[in-house]
Design a protein around this motif. Structure first.
Motif, PDB file in Angstrom:
ATOM      1  N   ARG A  50       0.803  -1.219   0.000  1.00  0.00           N
ATOM      2  CA  ARG A  50       0.000   0.000   0.000  1.00  0.00           C
ATOM      3  C   ARG A  50       0.840   1.275   0.000  1.00  0.00           C
ATOM      4  O   ARG A  50       0.289   2.370  -0.081  1.00  0.00           O
ATOM      5  CB  ARG A  50      -0.937   0.011   1.204  1.00  0.00           C
ATOM      6  N   ILE A  51       2.166   1.128   0.052  1.00  0.00           N
ATOM      7  CA  ILE A  51       3.047   2.296  -0.041  1.00  0.00           C
ATOM      8  C   ILE A  51       3.773   2.321  -1.386  1.00  0.00           C
ATOM      9  O   ILE A  51       3.629   3.265  -2.152  1.00  0.00           O
ATOM     10  CB  ILE A  51       4.064   2.316   1.119  1.00  0.00           C
ATOM     11  N   CYS A  52       4.545   1.262  -1.696  1.00  0.00           N
ATOM     12  CA  CYS A  52       5.393   1.289  -2.893  1.00  0.00           C
ATOM     13  C   CYS A  52       4.815   0.496  -4.060  1.00  0.00           C
ATOM     14  O   CYS A  52       5.444   0.424  -5.120  1.00  0.00           O
ATOM     15  CB  CYS A  52       6.787   0.771  -2.558  1.00  0.00           C
ATOM     16  N   ALA A  53       3.630  -0.112  -3.888  1.00  0.00           N
ATOM     17  CA  ALA A  53       2.934  -0.860  -4.949  1.00  0.00           C
ATOM     18  C   ALA A  53       3.670  -2.119  -5.379  1.00  0.00           C
ATOM     19  O   ALA A  53       3.371  -2.666  -6.450  1.00  0.00           O
ATOM     20  CB  ALA A  53       2.657   0.022  -6.170  1.00  0.00           C
ATOM     21  N   LEU A  54       4.617  -2.617  -4.584  1.00  0.00           N
ATOM     22  CA  LEU A  54       5.271  -3.879  -4.909  1.00  0.00           C
ATOM     23  C   LEU A  54       4.233  -4.995  -4.931  1.00  0.00           C
ATOM     24  O   LEU A  54       3.437  -5.116  -4.008  1.00  0.00           O
ATOM     25  CB  LEU A  54       6.345  -4.200  -3.863  1.00  0.00           C
ATOM     26  N   PRO A  55       4.186  -5.821  -5.995  1.00  0.00           N
ATOM     27  CA  PRO A  55       3.217  -6.917  -6.026  1.00  0.00           C
ATOM     28  C   PRO A  55       3.381  -7.855  -4.829  1.00  0.00           C
ATOM     29  O   PRO A  55       4.485  -8.305  -4.520  1.00  0.00           O
ATOM     30  CB  PRO A  55       3.544  -7.635  -7.343  1.00  0.00           C
ATOM     31  N   LEU A  56       2.254  -8.127  -4.148  1.00  0.00           N
ATOM     32  CA  LEU A  56       2.243  -8.981  -2.963  1.00  0.00           C
ATOM     33  C   LEU A  56       1.135 -10.018  -3.093  1.00  0.00           C
ATOM     34  O   LEU A  56       0.248  -9.897  -3.948  1.00  0.00           O
ATOM     35  CB  LEU A  56       2.023  -8.140  -1.698  1.00  0.00           C
ATOM     36  N   PRO A  57       1.128 -11.059  -2.263  1.00  0.00           N
ATOM     37  CA  PRO A  57       0.099 -12.104  -2.372  1.00  0.00           C
ATOM     38  C   PRO A  57      -1.300 -11.637  -1.984  1.00  0.00           C
ATOM     39  O   PRO A  57      -2.281 -12.244  -2.386  1.00  0.00           O
ATOM     40  CB  PRO A  57       0.597 -13.196  -1.421  1.00  0.00           C
ATOM     41  N   MET A  58      -1.410 -10.564  -1.155  1.00  0.00           N
ATOM     42  CA  MET A  58      -2.705 -10.106  -0.667  1.00  0.00           C
ATOM     43  C   MET A  58      -2.764  -8.586  -0.715  1.00  0.00           C
ATOM     44  O   MET A  58      -1.742  -7.897  -0.801  1.00  0.00           O
ATOM     45  CB  MET A  58      -2.938 -10.590   0.771  1.00  0.00           C
ATOM     46  N   ASP A  60      -3.775  -4.719   0.848  1.00  0.00           N
ATOM     47  CA  ASP A  60      -3.683  -3.962   2.106  1.00  0.00           C
ATOM     48  C   ASP A  60      -2.547  -4.440   2.988  1.00  0.00           C
ATOM     49  O   ASP A  60      -2.656  -4.433   4.224  1.00  0.00           O
ATOM     50  CB  ASP A  60      -5.015  -4.025   2.873  1.00  0.00           C
ATOM     51  N   LEU A  61      -1.437  -4.860   2.386  1.00  0.00           N
ATOM     52  CA  LEU A  61      -0.246  -5.231   3.133  1.00  0.00           C
ATOM     53  C   LEU A  61       0.859  -4.215   2.861  1.00  0.00           C
ATOM     54  O   LEU A  61       0.807  -3.470   1.881  1.00  0.00           O
ATOM     55  CB  LEU A  61       0.234  -6.622   2.739  1.00  0.00           C
ATOM     56  N   THR A  62       1.847  -4.174   3.733  1.00  0.00           N
ATOM     57  CA  THR A  62       3.027  -3.349   3.540  1.00  0.00           C
ATOM     58  C   THR A  62       4.227  -4.261   3.393  1.00  0.00           C
ATOM     59  O   THR A  62       4.414  -5.178   4.207  1.00  0.00           O
ATOM     60  CB  THR A  62       3.236  -2.390   4.732  1.00  0.00           C
ATOM     61  N   CYS A  63       5.024  -4.035   2.366  1.00  0.00           N
ATOM     62  CA  CYS A  63       6.173  -4.907   2.124  1.00  0.00           C
ATOM     63  C   CYS A  63       7.229  -4.714   3.217  1.00  0.00           C
ATOM     64  O   CYS A  63       7.233  -3.712   3.948  1.00  0.00           O
ATOM     65  CB  CYS A  63       6.766  -4.646   0.747  1.00  0.00           C
ATOM     66  N   GLY A  64       8.132  -5.681   3.314  1.00  0.00           N
ATOM     67  CA  GLY A  64       9.151  -5.634   4.350  1.00  0.00           C
ATOM     68  C   GLY A  64      10.051  -4.422   4.254  1.00  0.00           C
ATOM     69  O   GLY A  64      10.428  -3.829   5.266  1.00  0.00           O
ATOM     70  N   GLN A  65      10.413  -4.024   3.042  1.00  0.00           N
ATOM     71  CA  GLN A  65      11.302  -2.875   2.876  1.00  0.00           C
ATOM     72  C   GLN A  65      10.655  -1.593   3.372  1.00  0.00           C
ATOM     73  O   GLN A  65      11.299  -0.771   4.032  1.00  0.00           O
ATOM     74  CB  GLN A  65      11.706  -2.737   1.413  1.00  0.00           C
ATOM     75  N   CYS A  66       9.380  -1.390   3.066  1.00  0.00           N
ATOM     76  CA  CYS A  66       8.694  -0.180   3.524  1.00  0.00           C
ATOM     77  C   CYS A  66       8.463  -0.207   5.029  1.00  0.00           C
ATOM     78  O   CYS A  66       8.411   0.856   5.669  1.00  0.00           O
ATOM     79  CB  CYS A  66       7.361  -0.015   2.780  1.00  0.00           C
ATOM     80  N   ARG A  67       8.306  -1.389   5.611  1.00  0.00           N
ATOM     81  CA  ARG A  67       8.169  -1.485   7.062  1.00  0.00           C
ATOM     82  C   ARG A  67       9.484  -1.147   7.761  1.00  0.00           C
ATOM     83  O   ARG A  67       9.498  -0.485   8.800  1.00  0.00           O
ATOM     84  CB  ARG A  67       7.708  -2.880   7.479  1.00  0.00           C
ATOM     85  N   ARG A  68      10.594  -1.619   7.171  1.00  0.00           N
ATOM     86  CA  ARG A  68      11.893  -1.355   7.790  1.00  0.00           C
ATOM     87  C   ARG A  68      12.292   0.109   7.686  1.00  0.00           C
ATOM     88  O   ARG A  68      12.831   0.685   8.633  1.00  0.00           O
ATOM     89  CB  ARG A  68      12.964  -2.232   7.138  1.00  0.00           C
ATOM     90  N   ARG A  69      12.033   0.698   6.528  1.00  0.00           N
ATOM     91  CA  ARG A  69      12.401   2.096   6.320  1.00  0.00           C
ATOM     92  C   ARG A  69      11.380   2.742   5.409  1.00  0.00           C
ATOM     93  O   ARG A  69      11.345   2.466   4.214  1.00  0.00           O
ATOM     94  CB  ARG A  69      13.805   2.199   5.699  1.00  0.00           C
ATOM     95  N   ARG A 230       4.080  16.599   0.490  1.00  0.00           N
ATOM     96  CA  ARG A 230       3.821  15.205   0.150  1.00  0.00           C
ATOM     97  C   ARG A 230       4.287  14.960  -1.269  1.00  0.00           C
ATOM     98  O   ARG A 230       4.143  15.824  -2.145  1.00  0.00           O
ATOM     99  CB  ARG A 230       2.332  14.889   0.288  1.00  0.00           C
ATOM    100  N   VAL A 231       4.854  13.786  -1.499  1.00  0.00           N
ATOM    101  CA  VAL A 231       5.277  13.378  -2.835  1.00  0.00           C
ATOM    102  C   VAL A 231       4.706  11.998  -3.123  1.00  0.00           C
ATOM    103  O   VAL A 231       4.937  11.055  -2.362  1.00  0.00           O
ATOM    104  CB  VAL A 231       6.816  13.339  -2.959  1.00  0.00           C
ATOM    105  N   ASP A 232       3.950  11.880  -4.205  1.00  0.00           N
ATOM    106  CA  ASP A 232       3.454  10.600  -4.683  1.00  0.00           C
ATOM    107  C   ASP A 232       4.183  10.232  -5.976  1.00  0.00           C
ATOM    108  O   ASP A 232       4.878  11.066  -6.572  1.00  0.00           O
ATOM    109  CB  ASP A 232       1.941  10.648  -4.946  1.00  0.00           C
ATOM    110  N   VAL A 233       4.004   8.994  -6.410  1.00  0.00           N
ATOM    111  CA  VAL A 233       4.616   8.515  -7.645  1.00  0.00           C
ATOM    112  C   VAL A 233       3.535   7.892  -8.514  1.00  0.00           C
ATOM    113  O   VAL A 233       2.806   7.006  -8.051  1.00  0.00           O
ATOM    114  CB  VAL A 233       5.723   7.479  -7.367  1.00  0.00           C
TER     115      VAL A 233
END
Length: 245
Positions: A50-58, A60-69, A230-233
């Motif tokens: 939900r932050i970087c749009a990395l494809p995930l299995p489900m 409304d999840l946040t990927c590990g990289q965005c959670r770490r930083r 704010r900056v979006d992509v």
């Protein structure tokens, strides 16, 4: 010398006339040259970070990289996985100068963003295309991100600023580098062209494909340091991790 194509003459007439689907040549009654069947079979990106749009299995999840930083940008809006046939369409637009394909993808992206705005996504104050170094611009003849930003600007009625961000230093192409090398490659690669205050502005970067996010992170950090709120992509497609492709 003005390197950009004359968009209205080369693209607008081609995409606004009655014609066949650009993928299968079947007749289409849609307002853009893509039949319903081909549109449904595009690699739509539904399950994503939900932050970087990395494809995930489900969803409304946040990927590990965005959670770490948490990245400097707030959110990435991408319509598709970088898979067939979108990857081929982007390549033909970007490297073979088939601008009608880029115009088609941009129009679909604009439709998707309009839907997201209606759902509550904040509209940015300005669109900023990812800049291209002068040498590469002369070699290619056009900046595909700038073309996408112009088309989106006209469709979404959001101003586009092509001069604010600049890339004065020539660096190796990002496609040939790994994730860590991409980050090192972009250190001090970008700068702001003028001293216009950005305090409180909501800005959106426009590009064709997001891979590691290194370019978006570098530009978003620069804009946030200059006062952007704010900056979006906004990009056409998002790649998966190499081991998940």
């Amino acid at each position: 010398m003005h390197c950009q194509p004359w968009l209205k003459a080369l693209v607008y007439k081609c995409t606004k006339s009655n014609q066949a689907c650009l993928l299968c040549d079947a007749p289409t009654d849609q307002p853009y040259p893509l039949c319903t069947c081909c549109e449904l079979e595009l690699p739509w990106l539904d399950e994503q970070c939900r932050i970087c749009a990395l494809p995930l299995p489900m969803r409304d999840l946040t990927c590990g990289q965005c959670r770490r930083r948490r990245p400097a940008f707030k959110r990435v809006e991408a319509l598709w996985h970088y898979g067939f046939p979108v990857d081929a369409l982007i390549t033909r637009f970007k490297h073979n100068r088939q601008w009608p394909l880029g115009r088609l993808l941009s129009e679909l992206q604009g439709n998707g963003l309009e839907h997201r705005f209606e759902q509550g996504l904040p509209r940015p104050d300005r669109l900023l295309p990812v800049p291209m170094a002068c040498g590469r611009l002369r070699q290619r003849g056009f900046n595909q991100a700038a073309m996408l930003a112009r088309w989106l600007s006209a469709q979404l009625r959001i101003p586009c600023d092509e001069q604010l961000l600049q890339r004065p230093r020539e660096t190796p192409a990002q496609q040939v580098l790994g994730a860590k090398a991409r980050q090192r490659n972009l250190r001090e690669a970008f700068e702001l062209a003028h001293g216009e205050p950005l305090d409180g502005l909501h800005l959106a970067l426009v590009d064709d494909v997001m891979t590691t996010g290194a370019t978006a992170q570098a530009l978003a950090s620069l804009l946030r340091q200059a006062g952007a709120r704010r900056v979006d992509v906004y990009c056409l497609a998002r790649t998966a991790k190499p081991d998940k492709a």
